[in-house]
Design a protein around this motif. Sequence first.
Motif, mmCIF file in Angstrom:
data_model
loop_
_atom_site.group_PDB
_atom_site.id
_atom_site.type_symbol
_atom_site.label_atom_id
_atom_site.label_comp_id
_atom_site.label_asym_id
_atom_site.label_seq_id
_atom_site.Cartn_x
_atom_site.Cartn_y
_atom_site.Cartn_z
ATOM 1 N N TRP A 163 1.142 -1.459 -0.205
ATOM 2 C CA TRP A 163 -0.162 -0.110 0.370
ATOM 3 C C TRP A 163 0.771 0.726 0.625
ATOM 4 O O TRP A 163 0.527 2.206 -1.032
ATOM 5 N N SER A 199 2.418 6.178 -7.658
ATOM 6 C CA SER A 199 1.111 6.649 -7.627
ATOM 7 C C SER A 199 0.804 7.639 -8.042
ATOM 8 O O SER A 199 0.505 8.381 -9.211
ATOM 9 N N ALA A 209 -5.818 5.913 -6.352
ATOM 10 C CA ALA A 209 -5.199 6.697 -5.810
ATOM 11 C C ALA A 209 -6.093 8.117 -6.376
ATOM 12 O O ALA A 209 -5.581 7.997 -7.193
ATOM 13 N N ILE A 217 -7.612 5.976 -1.519
ATOM 14 C CA ILE A 217 -7.656 5.050 -2.586
ATOM 15 C C ILE A 217 -9.141 5.073 -2.616
ATOM 16 O O ILE A 217 -9.651 4.474 -1.707
#
Length: 226
Positions: free
Chosen positions: A123, A130, A146, A212
Amino acid sequence: MEENDMRKVRFDGEYDALLCLNANMPGKKFFKKFRDIPIIAADGAANQLIDKKVVPDYIIGDLDSIDDEVRTQVGDESEIVHEPSQEKNDFQKILEFSLKKGWTNLLICGFHGGQLEHTFNNWSVFMRFSRELNLCIYDVKRYGIAVFDEINLSTYKNEIISLIPQGKCRLSTENLKWEFKNDILELGISEGARNRALGNEIELTIHEGSLIAFFDAKVPLAPIEI
């Protein structure tokens, strides 16, 4: 950001590569939808792919998890890239490899499963990369992307939308069943799971922080800004 500067994200794109991590992986039928793009496997993920009769184009990592039998089976069909660094996990290694190849639109499967700390570490890596890559998670017929700013996202009526903060974020929304108006989501205090879209698009405005957004998968289409 002015209203007309809001990013519009639609599912009209194609992925440059499919990244496979060594956790819960979809079935063989899923991979048949991606015949024309490279498949990159973290070394342990190669074992799962071969079990599904899917041969990755690249196998990347410290190579401590790949079975000797799998190495033999892939033969010259897979390029094996040894990255021995213990300061990076295999997910980061294959993202850096993708950057060098110029692949920016990437779908990730096998993101979670096994040991929970691996998922949390993935994560963190996902959120970091991202900012420079268009990354999308696939898991159990769901996508995750994201969000750092303002987006107008293509949806359908009653689609389940989950908004999970990266630590803490302040946001506003439009066209969700349960709206946020400059409200705070924070892990350990409040989350935004299992909301619903009211129509064919929603708007998310992140005032502070990031999150997210999870929604239904559109395999094999990629979320692309238009």
